[in-house]
Design a protein around this motif. Structure first.
Motif, PDB file in Angstrom:
ATOM      1  N   LEU A  65      -7.559  -4.091 -10.144  1.00 41.18           N
ATOM      2  CA  LEU A  65      -6.432  -4.995 -10.381  1.00 41.18           C
ATOM      3  C   LEU A  65      -5.170  -4.219 -10.755  1.00 41.18           C
ATOM      4  O   LEU A  65      -4.053  -4.592 -10.364  1.00 41.18           O
ATOM      5  N   THR A  66      -5.353  -3.125 -11.488  1.00 38.96           N
ATOM      6  CA  THR A  66      -4.205  -2.281 -11.850  1.00 38.96           C
ATOM      7  C   THR A  66      -3.607  -1.631 -10.609  1.00 38.96           C
ATOM      8  O   THR A  66      -2.381  -1.642 -10.409  1.00 38.96           O
ATOM      9  N   ASN A  67      -4.456  -1.068  -9.759  1.00 38.75           N
ATOM     10  CA  ASN A  67      -3.976  -0.405  -8.545  1.00 38.75           C
ATOM     11  C   ASN A  67      -3.300  -1.380  -7.585  1.00 38.75           C
ATOM     12  O   ASN A  67      -2.399  -0.997  -6.831  1.00 38.75           O
ATOM     13  N   LEU A  68      -3.735  -2.631  -7.615  1.00 38.49           N
ATOM     14  CA  LEU A  68      -3.115  -3.641  -6.760  1.00 38.49           C
ATOM     15  C   LEU A  68      -1.802  -4.157  -7.344  1.00 38.49           C
ATOM     16  O   LEU A  68      -1.096  -4.942  -6.697  1.00 38.49           O
ATOM     17  N   GLY A  69      -1.492  -3.736  -8.560  1.00 39.52           N
ATOM     18  CA  GLY A  69      -0.263  -4.185  -9.210  1.00 39.52           C
ATOM     19  C   GLY A  69      -0.360  -5.595  -9.755  1.00 39.52           C
ATOM     20  O   GLY A  69       0.665  -6.257  -9.970  1.00 39.52           O
ATOM     21  N   THR A 123      -0.821 -22.947  -0.152  1.00 43.44           N
ATOM     22  CA  THR A 123       0.060 -22.225   0.764  1.00 43.44           C
ATOM     23  C   THR A 123       0.890 -21.252  -0.059  1.00 43.44           C
ATOM     24  O   THR A 123       1.240 -21.534  -1.212  1.00 43.44           O
ATOM     25  N   THR A 124       1.183 -20.110   0.528  1.00 43.81           N
ATOM     26  CA  THR A 124       1.976 -19.112  -0.181  1.00 43.81           C
ATOM     27  C   THR A 124       2.706 -18.225   0.813  1.00 43.81           C
ATOM     28  O   THR A 124       2.235 -18.015   1.941  1.00 43.81           O
ATOM     29  N   SER A 125       3.848 -17.718   0.394  1.00 42.41           N
ATOM     30  CA  SER A 125       4.577 -16.725   1.189  1.00 42.41           C
ATOM     31  C   SER A 125       4.428 -15.343   0.562  1.00 42.41           C
ATOM     32  O   SER A 125       5.081 -14.390   0.986  1.00 42.41           O
ATOM     33  N   SER A 126       3.553 -15.255  -0.448  1.00 38.94           N
ATOM     34  CA  SER A 126       3.300 -13.980  -1.121  1.00 38.94           C
ATOM     35  C   SER A 126       2.006 -13.359  -0.601  1.00 38.94           C
ATOM     36  O   SER A 126       1.282 -13.960   0.193  1.00 38.94           O
ATOM     37  N   SER A 127       1.699 -12.172  -1.077  1.00 37.48           N
ATOM     38  CA  SER A 127       0.480 -11.475  -0.653  1.00 37.48           C
ATOM     39  C   SER A 127      -0.765 -12.153  -1.214  1.00 37.48           C
ATOM     40  O   SER A 127      -0.732 -12.778  -2.283  1.00 37.48           O
ATOM     41  N   THR A 132      -5.827  -6.869   1.466  1.00 36.71           N
ATOM     42  CA  THR A 132      -4.535  -7.460   1.121  1.00 36.71           C
ATOM     43  C   THR A 132      -3.918  -8.041   2.384  1.00 36.71           C
ATOM     44  O   THR A 132      -3.668  -7.316   3.354  1.00 36.71           O
ATOM     45  N   ILE A 133      -3.713  -9.355   2.367  1.00 36.87           N
ATOM     46  CA  ILE A 133      -3.054 -10.037   3.477  1.00 36.87           C
ATOM     47  C   ILE A 133      -1.575 -10.139   3.107  1.00 36.87           C
ATOM     48  O   ILE A 133      -1.205 -10.821   2.151  1.00 36.87           O
ATOM     49  N   SER A 142       1.778 -13.671  -6.397  1.00 33.47           N
ATOM     50  CA  SER A 142       0.655 -13.279  -5.534  1.00 33.47           C
ATOM     51  C   SER A 142      -0.561 -14.163  -5.794  1.00 33.47           C
ATOM     52  O   SER A 142      -0.711 -14.758  -6.868  1.00 33.47           O
ATOM     53  N   HIS A 143      -1.437 -14.220  -4.793  1.00 30.28           N
ATOM     54  CA  HIS A 143      -2.725 -14.898  -4.934  1.00 30.28           C
ATOM     55  C   HIS A 143      -3.829 -13.847  -4.928  1.00 30.28           C
ATOM     56  O   HIS A 143      -3.825 -12.934  -4.096  1.00 30.28           O
TER      57      HIS A 143
END
Length: 637
Positions: free
Chosen positions: A61-65, A39-43, A375-376, A78-79
């Motif tokens: 991966l770079t563009n996604l930060g 479970t996560t509250s992150s993206s 990206t969720i 993040s996950h």
């Protein structure tokens, strides 16, 4: 005790000790698996197949930060989920794996997660199936390979294949197994760096209310908690690998015997517990096309039976959607595109949005790969983009039938073609009593084949007063009615059919589907069905449609499947559309089950829509369709 008895006793002790170690290691590896539920509250960031595309995944991966300029994790909590197939076909699998191994540790230390799912190609490499291995991937391991390693493999090669040592034999060996091959093989072995890492990865995970696997979820996957499911699958895989390793070390299997042929070799051996276990493992779920890393039914088989099956699993695991990546598309260099319209072909949703397919665009020219990401966000929104270019788009609805029309034409385009193209050839057939013609049509450089049917035992019977004798009619017009009804219901399994007059003779042309095999051929030739879609589900669907149209001419010779993927086609409907609601004789014993998805389509069918069939059917026949529709919906027929 004699010397011979002592030697025998020592062999028994060693064998027992070997297997105790094996099963101890299996237990340790299975227990070492990470949790399957998060479970996560992150993206949550998701990508499909990577296939050794290091530069593309690094840029993504770079563009996604998620990583910084030094390729270290910068995604915080993040996950990230890679849906498998990180290897084969590309140029830099080793670099991709090293990056992923590092990021897994760093992400967890930062409170995030870097998930890698076991895909079909990961399982292939573990079990020594090198079909997808590229020359560049082998070359990555060239510096790790020793002369002793190659010489030992060469001697095994000669002995196993009973060859004479010669310059030509050495050349053949070096060509078949370039430098780096055996270091690669060792690295993916049970004790190798990458083999051990892969065996720690899960087949399926859940994050919040989202499920992630590589291929899909077949009906043979048990409804149990995900940790137990991963444990079962991993245990099956490990047991196979341990026993394969045992027979390799005993010299009873050659290192180059393909996976598909190993069981046949071992059948020749004297029976033993190890042999029996290997044979059992060879048929296990994890290595079959129904395993989660290989199953393609969710993404390719008809939603009117796949949707119910997936919905049951999502409900059991309290999930709203399944993400898969086992649907890579290959294109020529001229077809590579970053346009939104093409991106929509790459990322698709299916089965009433229960399934999200994260395809990867692979070029037939080397190493041109487009990675597409989802990206969720914490608020539940899902955004899609091209990972390396950050161009956003929305996924499209996938087609109900996976196979595409010839020349990628739409049904409407094929209809127009078959109505207007020049007939360049007609061949008599010996099929059935009506002796239709196989026709060749040509237009604008395209060539399409069709079947021309013209039999009409009861002309103009769709007009005027109804005659009961029409219930036994054989009419080409019914092929058109079946085609239109198929499309009204959103089925898409009746080949495109149009009315056409050829040489003064009215009839229909139906698109000729190449490469079909009948149920009769399966049975007569004792061919084992190996299609991607469940055989019984497909036949049940055909039975449902045959009852709806009251087809009285179904038999083993016209139950047809594609040879390459086993998907069914609905053909031969010229003896249909009677007015009875009783089952035809051949359906009396069929246990027809109307799936929820098909029942919904039937419920939505209206009498007004069926008026589209009035050029070919009498009003009594149309009413009879509605009557049988009601029986199918109620389940009382």
């Amino acid at each position: 005790m004699g010397a011979a008895s002592m030697v025998k006793c020592e062999k028994i002790r060693c064998t027992k000790f070997y297997w105790l170690i094996i099963f101890f290691l299996i237990g340790l590896t299975v227990q070492a698996q990470q949790s399957s539920v998060f479970t996560t509250s992150s993206s949550i960031h998701v990508i499909g197949d990577v296939h050794g595309a290091y530069n593309e995944i690094q840029k993504t991966l770079t563009n996604l930060g998620l990583i910084d300029q030094q390729n270290n994790w910068s995604g915080g909590t993040s996950h990230f989920v890679c849906l498998g197939n990180i290897m084969d076909k590309g140029a830099a699998t080793k670099k991709v794996m090293d990056l992923f191994i590092k990021l897994q540790t760093q992400a967890e230390q930062a409170g995030g997660q870097f998930h890698v799912i076991l895909g079909e190609h990961e399982v292939m490499n573990l079990k020594g199936d090198r079909h997808g291995l590229s020359a560049e991937e082998i070359a990555e391991f060239s510096e790790d390979e020793t002369t002793e390693q190659r010489q030992k493999a060469y001697q095994q090669y000669i002995q196993w294949h009973k060859l004479t040592q010669s310059e030509q034999t050495q050349t053949d060996f070096d060509t078949k197994y370039p430098v780096g091959f055996f270091a690669h093989q060792q690295a993916f072995g049970l004790s190798g760096k990458y083999g051990k890492w892969l065996l720690e990865l899960p087949f399926i995970i859940k994050i919040n209310d989202q499920l992630f696997t590589h291929g899909g979820l077949s009906q043979n996957i048990k409804l149990t908690d995900l940790t137990s499911l991963n444990k079962q699958l991993k245990s099956e895989l490990l047991s196979y690998l341990k026993h394969w390793d045992y027979f390799l070390k005993k010299g009873q299997l050659g290192f180059d015997i393909p996976f598909e042929e190993r069981a046949a070799y071992l059948k020749k051996l004297i029976d033993s517990p190890q042999k029996r276990t290997f044979m059992k493992n060879n048929r296990s779920l994890v290595l079959s096309t129904d395993g989660p890393s290989s199953y393609q039914g969710n993404s390719q088989c008809h939603p009117y039976f796949e949707e119910d099956q997936l919905a049951e699993k999502l409900q059991f695991w309290e999930a709203s959607r399944l993400w898969v990546g086992n649907t890579s598309l290959e294109h020529g260099p001229s077809e590579l595109s970053t346009q939104k319209s093409f991106a929509q072909q790459i990322v698709q949703q299916r089965l009433s949005e229960q399934l999200m397919m994260m395809n990867t665009e692979l070029s037939s020219s080397k190493h041109q790969t487009q990675l597409w990401t989802a990206t969720i966000t914490p608020d539940g929104q899902t955004n899609f983009s091209n990972g390396s270019l950050t161009k956003q788009f929305q996924p499209e609805q996938a087609v109900k039938r996976h196979s595409r029309n010839v020349y990628n034409m739409s049904d409407e385009e094929i209809e127009q073609f078959m109505k207007t193209a020049e007939i360049t050839n007609m061949i008599d057939t010996t099929e059935g009593k009506t002796k239709p013609f196989k026709v060749t049509m040509e237009k604008d450089g395209k060539v399409i084949h069709g079947i021309f049917k013209y039999m009409d035992t009861h002309p103009r019977s769709n007009r005027g007063r109804w005659r009961n004798s029409v219930n036994q009619a054989d009419r080409y017009q019914y092929e058109l009615a079946a085609y239109r009804l198929d499309r009204l219901l959103g089925i898409g399994l009746v080949p495109v059919t149009v009315a056409r007059n050829i040489d003064g003779r009215d009839g229909i042309i139906q698109f000729w589907v190449d490469g079909l095999i009948s149920l009769l051929q399966y049975n007569d030739d004792k061919i084992i069905y190996k299609g991607i879609c469940d055989f019984n589900n497909q036949v049940n669907f055909l039975d449902s449609f045959d009852y709806l149209i009251l087809n009285t001419d179904r038999n083993q010779s016209n139950v047809m499947f594609n040879k390459n993927d086993g998907q069914i086609w609905f053909i031969d409907h010229s003896k249909s559309f009677g007015t009875s609601s009783r089952r035809p004789k051949m359906l009396k014993k069929s246990n027809i089950k109307v799936t929820k998805a098909f029942r919904t389509a039937l419920k939505n069918l209206t009498s007004e829509q069926l008026q589209e069939l009035s050029p070919w059917l009498h009003k009594k026949q149309i009413q009879a369709i509605m009557n049988r529709r009601d029986y199918l919906v109620s389940g009382n027929f």
